[in-house]
Design a protein around this motif. Structure first.
Motif, PDB file in Angstrom:
ATOM      1  N   TYR A 218       0.846  -1.192   0.000  1.00  0.00           N
ATOM      2  CA  TYR A 218       0.000   0.000   0.000  1.00  0.00           C
ATOM      3  C   TYR A 218       0.881   1.243   0.000  1.00  0.00           C
ATOM      4  CZ  TYR A 218       1.519  -0.552   4.778  1.00  0.00           C
ATOM      5  OH  TYR A 218       2.313  -0.721   5.882  1.00  0.00           O
ATOM      6  N   THR A 219       0.288   2.386  -0.300  1.00  0.00           N
ATOM      7  CA  THR A 219       0.992   3.664  -0.178  1.00  0.00           C
ATOM      8  C   THR A 219       0.550   4.373   1.090  1.00  0.00           C
ATOM      9  OG1 THR A 219      -0.655   4.724  -1.600  1.00  0.00           O
ATOM     10  CG2 THR A 219       1.361   3.934  -2.666  1.00  0.00           C
ATOM     11  N   ASP A 220       1.260   5.451   1.443  1.00  0.00           N
ATOM     12  CA  ASP A 220       1.060   6.068   2.758  1.00  0.00           C
ATOM     13  C   ASP A 220      -0.310   6.718   2.927  1.00  0.00           C
ATOM     14  OD1 ASP A 220       1.456   8.230   1.094  1.00  0.00           O
ATOM     15  OD2 ASP A 220       3.327   8.876   2.024  1.00  0.00           O
ATOM     16  N   GLY A 221      -1.026   6.960   1.825  1.00  0.00           N
ATOM     17  CA  GLY A 221      -2.363   7.531   1.962  1.00  0.00           C
ATOM     18  C   GLY A 221      -3.301   6.643   2.762  1.00  0.00           C
ATOM     19  N   LEU A 222      -3.000   5.334   2.832  1.00  0.00           N
ATOM     20  CA  LEU A 222      -3.865   4.401   3.567  1.00  0.00           C
ATOM     21  C   LEU A 222      -3.690   4.531   5.068  1.00  0.00           C
ATOM     22  CD1 LEU A 222      -5.885   2.016   3.108  1.00  0.00           C
ATOM     23  CD2 LEU A 222      -3.932   0.490   3.448  1.00  0.00           C
ATOM     24  N   ILE A 223      -2.496   4.921   5.526  1.00  0.00           N
ATOM     25  CA  ILE A 223      -2.215   4.861   6.966  1.00  0.00           C
ATOM     26  C   ILE A 223      -1.842   6.192   7.595  1.00  0.00           C
ATOM     27  CG2 ILE A 223      -1.532   2.432   6.886  1.00  0.00           C
ATOM     28  CD1 ILE A 223       1.414   3.471   6.969  1.00  0.00           C
ATOM     29  N   GLU A 224      -1.275   7.110   6.832  1.00  0.00           N
ATOM     30  CA  GLU A 224      -0.766   8.335   7.447  1.00  0.00           C
ATOM     31  C   GLU A 224      -1.875   9.365   7.629  1.00  0.00           C
ATOM     32  OE1 GLU A 224       2.617   9.929   5.465  1.00  0.00           O
ATOM     33  OE2 GLU A 224       3.935   8.272   6.063  1.00  0.00           O
ATOM     34  N   ARG A 225      -1.833  10.057   8.764  1.00  0.00           N
ATOM     35  CA  ARG A 225      -2.767  11.127   9.070  1.00  0.00           C
ATOM     36  C   ARG A 225      -1.986  12.322   9.604  1.00  0.00           C
ATOM     37  NH1 ARG A 225      -4.897   8.343   6.349  1.00  0.00           N
ATOM     38  NH2 ARG A 225      -6.774   7.081   6.602  1.00  0.00           N
ATOM     39  N   ARG A 226      -2.485  13.498   9.317  1.00  0.00           N
ATOM     40  CA  ARG A 226      -1.855  14.734   9.763  1.00  0.00           C
ATOM     41  C   ARG A 226      -1.738  14.747  11.295  1.00  0.00           C
ATOM     42  NH1 ARG A 226      -1.951  19.385   6.687  1.00  0.00           N
ATOM     43  NH2 ARG A 226      -3.492  18.354   5.379  1.00  0.00           N
ATOM     44  N   HIS A 227      -0.580  15.211  11.786  1.00  0.00           N
ATOM     45  CA  HIS A 227      -0.326  15.363  13.230  1.00  0.00           C
ATOM     46  C   HIS A 227      -0.371  14.028  13.969  1.00  0.00           C
ATOM     47  CE1 HIS A 227      -0.886  19.505  12.176  1.00  0.00           C
ATOM     48  NE2 HIS A 227      -2.186  19.380  12.020  1.00  0.00           N
ATOM     49  N   GLU A 228       0.004  12.931  13.301  1.00  0.00           N
ATOM     50  CA  GLU A 228      -0.068  11.626  13.942  1.00  0.00           C
ATOM     51  C   GLU A 228       1.155  10.811  13.577  1.00  0.00           C
ATOM     52  OE1 GLU A 228      -3.807   8.868  14.183  1.00  0.00           O
ATOM     53  OE2 GLU A 228      -2.681   8.286  12.387  1.00  0.00           O
ATOM     54  N   ASP A 229       1.674  10.065  14.538  1.00  0.00           N
ATOM     55  CA  ASP A 229       2.814   9.193  14.290  1.00  0.00           C
ATOM     56  C   ASP A 229       2.391   8.048  13.380  1.00  0.00           C
ATOM     57  OD1 ASP A 229       5.712   8.566  15.467  1.00  0.00           O
ATOM     58  OD2 ASP A 229       4.617   6.679  15.271  1.00  0.00           O
ATOM     59  N   ILE A 230       3.296   7.605  12.507  1.00  0.00           N
ATOM     60  CA  ILE A 230       2.960   6.560  11.548  1.00  0.00           C
ATOM     61  C   ILE A 230       2.613   5.244  12.242  1.00  0.00           C
ATOM     62  CG2 ILE A 230       5.347   5.794  11.237  1.00  0.00           C
ATOM     63  CD1 ILE A 230       4.667   5.288   8.290  1.00  0.00           C
ATOM     64  N   ASP A 231       3.163   5.026  13.454  1.00  0.00           N
ATOM     65  CA  ASP A 231       2.861   3.779  14.159  1.00  0.00           C
ATOM     66  C   ASP A 231       1.370   3.647  14.458  1.00  0.00           C
ATOM     67  OD1 ASP A 231       5.464   2.949  14.113  1.00  0.00           O
ATOM     68  OD2 ASP A 231       5.953   3.733  16.100  1.00  0.00           O
ATOM     69  N   ALA A 232       0.696   4.780  14.678  1.00  0.00           N
ATOM     70  CA  ALA A 232      -0.751   4.722  14.923  1.00  0.00           C
ATOM     71  C   ALA A 232      -1.481   4.214  13.685  1.00  0.00           C
ATOM     72  CB  ALA A 232      -1.270   6.102  15.329  1.00  0.00           C
ATOM     73  N   GLY A 233      -1.039   4.649  12.511  1.00  0.00           N
ATOM     74  CA  GLY A 233      -1.650   4.187  11.274  1.00  0.00           C
ATOM     75  C   GLY A 233      -1.376   2.709  11.017  1.00  0.00           C
ATOM     76  N   LEU A 234      -0.155   2.263  11.329  1.00  0.00           N
ATOM     77  CA  LEU A 234       0.170   0.852  11.157  1.00  0.00           C
ATOM     78  C   LEU A 234      -0.660  -0.020  12.108  1.00  0.00           C
ATOM     79  CD1 LEU A 234       4.050   1.070  10.784  1.00  0.00           C
ATOM     80  CD2 LEU A 234       2.385   0.605   8.981  1.00  0.00           C
ATOM     81  N   THR A 235      -0.891   0.491  13.315  1.00  0.00           N
ATOM     82  CA  THR A 235      -1.724  -0.251  14.265  1.00  0.00           C
ATOM     83  C   THR A 235      -3.154  -0.368  13.761  1.00  0.00           C
ATOM     84  OG1 THR A 235      -0.363   0.467  16.139  1.00  0.00           O
ATOM     85  CG2 THR A 235      -2.601  -0.280  16.638  1.00  0.00           C
ATOM     86  N   ARG A 236      -3.694   0.722  13.191  1.00  0.00           N
ATOM     87  CA  ARG A 236      -5.048   0.668  12.623  1.00  0.00           C
ATOM     88  C   ARG A 236      -5.125  -0.361  11.496  1.00  0.00           C
ATOM     89  NH1 ARG A 236      -5.064   6.288  13.128  1.00  0.00           N
ATOM     90  NH2 ARG A 236      -4.418   6.514  10.955  1.00  0.00           N
ATOM     91  N   LEU A 237      -4.085  -0.380  10.653  1.00  0.00           N
ATOM     92  CA  LEU A 237      -4.058  -1.335   9.547  1.00  0.00           C
ATOM     93  C   LEU A 237      -4.039  -2.769  10.069  1.00  0.00           C
ATOM     94  CD1 LEU A 237      -3.750  -2.224   6.615  1.00  0.00           C
ATOM     95  CD2 LEU A 237      -1.304  -1.695   6.776  1.00  0.00           C
ATOM     96  N   ALA A 238      -3.182  -3.038  11.048  1.00  0.00           N
ATOM     97  CA  ALA A 238      -3.100  -4.390  11.604  1.00  0.00           C
ATOM     98  C   ALA A 238      -4.429  -4.810  12.234  1.00  0.00           C
ATOM     99  CB  ALA A 238      -1.974  -4.462  12.638  1.00  0.00           C
ATOM    100  N   ASP A 239      -5.055  -3.898  12.959  1.00  0.00           N
ATOM    101  CA  ASP A 239      -6.344  -4.218  13.593  1.00  0.00           C
ATOM    102  C   ASP A 239      -7.408  -4.536  12.543  1.00  0.00           C
ATOM    103  OD1 ASP A 239      -5.203  -3.811  16.057  1.00  0.00           O
ATOM    104  OD2 ASP A 239      -6.019  -1.784  16.319  1.00  0.00           O
ATOM    105  N   SER A 240      -7.429  -3.754  11.467  1.00  0.00           N
ATOM    106  CA  SER A 240      -8.414  -3.980  10.415  1.00  0.00           C
ATOM    107  C   SER A 240      -8.165  -5.315   9.718  1.00  0.00           C
ATOM    108  CB  SER A 240      -8.377  -2.837   9.397  1.00  0.00           C
ATOM    109  OG  SER A 240      -9.322  -3.031   8.372  1.00  0.00           O
TER     110      SER A 240
END
Length: 409
Positions: free
Chosen positions: A350-372
């Motif tokens: 995937y590209t970063d548009g799936l996980i990255e959010r403004r003002h947020e560490d990338i680890d939070a996005g990776l955790t959301r992806l793993a949970d999903s």
């Protein structure tokens, strides 16, 4: 609300001298301060909980389009997460004590996104400065006379600025449409991958021009192997789409002759030095060996692939990470790693548009992806791809492109 510092922000909000309102992303008034109610001549019950256009409809004067422009601005802020300072505009306010009687008013609005803990736009902060008296004072009007020369000039200049901005946005929208058409034409159609089932997705960003540059590819190799790649070009629009097409084609060719993904990315990096706009491109290349049940991969500055096991656990393949293409002035061999996979596992690039959010560490996005991924374990690639987009892309749309490949191994 009193926070740990003892500041009552509700009291601060109500004491602000400017008229301020909070909207939901659906443009419903969530709250307003006292200055707003006083300026608009409304009670709280007449505003809070109501849609913008219900609380403040436009007047019957078709030349006065302030509320329609405000709606457009708020929707744009909700979609892009960007601040929008509107030019001076006229919006007449209907008198609450005399229905059908409208007061001519001039405003200078600013609309700002308020982000929630998940990095998505949660609320819209709207500030209005009523400059009606300034317009009247500068124009020498006593209150009821129609336009003087100064006011007419001021209002005309504001309208001209708005028209210029609208033309620019229309031009950007046309360029976006052309760029997306080019992007779609260059991304490959999904072909049969022997006994593998796969799904691909591309979702453009919601911004006017912040599109294109993300790509994916699936490549049949010799033996019982396939290569899967996802990349992201820095920049956007037609230029990024053109660079994307060149790099995707070059990587497809390199993958067929290189001795592994690291060597293919090394060749791509050398090629990228001769392509304007290709610097700092990120890409990941994975080679799936179906006979040995292994994934060999190399990463150039890109988010790591996710490997979903049949038991619902998720591993991120991050043991062969290196800087983006062209980031080093000298040539250095890229790293490469290999990991086994069990029958029935799923690989997601995937590209970063799936996980990255403004003002947020990338680890939070990776955790959301793993949970999903864990929640949807056991679904087929097409269903899983749709579920990931539904779970991870903000309701108003992402501010960056998203490309994704899902392969059942």
């Amino acid at each position: 609300m009193v926070n740990a510092s003892g500041i009552d922000y509700e009291a601060v909000f109500q004491a602000l001298p400017s008229a301020v309102a909070l909207f939901t992303t659906d443009l419903v008034y969530a709250d307003v301060n006292e200055a707003f109610l006083s300026s608009m001549g409304r009670t709280r019950d007449q505003v809070v909980g109501r849609y913008l256009w219900d609380a403040f409809p436009d007047s019957q004067d078709l030349a006065v389009t302030g509320m329609r422009k405000l709606q457009a601005s708020l929707r744009w802020v909700a979609a892009t997460g960007e601040r929008d300072a509107m030019t001076l505009h006229r919006y007449d306010v209907e008198r609450s004590d005399q229905p059908g009687v409208w007061e001519e008013r001039y405003w200078s609005p600013v609309n700002v996104p308020v982000f929630g803990p998940d990095g998505r736009v949660a609320l819209l902060l709207h500030r209005e400065e009523d400059i009606t008296e300034l317009v009247r004072t500068r124009s020498g009007r006593g209150g009821g006379d129609r336009a003087t020369v100064l006011e007419a000039e001021l209002y005309t200049r504001a309208r001209e600025l708005q028209e210029v901005n609208e033309r620019l946005r229309e031009a950007h929208a046309r360029e976006r449409e052309v760029a997306l058409s080019l992007q779609e034409a260059m991304l490959p159609a999904l072909r049969p991958l022997r006994h593998h089932r796969a799904a691909v997705r591309y979702r453009p960003a919601v911004g006017a021009l912040n599109v294109c540059g993300d790509w994916y590819d699936l490549i049949d190799l010799s033996g019982d192997r396939i290569a899967v790649a996802v990349g992201d070009v820095v920049g956007h629009g037609l230029a990024a789409a053109g660079v994307m097409g060149q790099l995707r084609s070059a990587l497809s060719a390199a993958s067929r002759v290189a001795d592994g993904p690291a060597q293919a990315l090394e060749a791509l990096g050398l090629y990228a030095r001769s392509v304007d706009g290709a610097e700092s491109t990120t890409v990941v290349l994975s080679v799936i060996d179906c006979t040995n049940h292994t994934i060999t991969y190399s990463i150039a500055g890109h988010p790591p692939p996710a490997l979903l096991h049949p038991d619902g656990t998720v591993d991120f393949l991050d043991q062969a990470t290196d800087p983006p293409l062209g980031a080093r002035p000298e040539h250095i061999p890229r790293p490469q790693a290999e990991t086994p996979f069990p029958e029935g596992a799923i690989l997601v690039l995937y590209t970063d548009g799936l996980i990255e959010r403004r003002h947020e560490d990338i680890d939070a996005g990776l955790t959301r992806l793993a949970d999903s991924l864990t929640r949807h374990q056991g679904t087929d690639p097409e269903t899983l791809a749709d579920a990931l987009l539904a779970d991870l892309i903000p309701p108003a749309g992402a501010t960056d492109d998203t490309a994704m490949v899902v392969v059942r191994l």
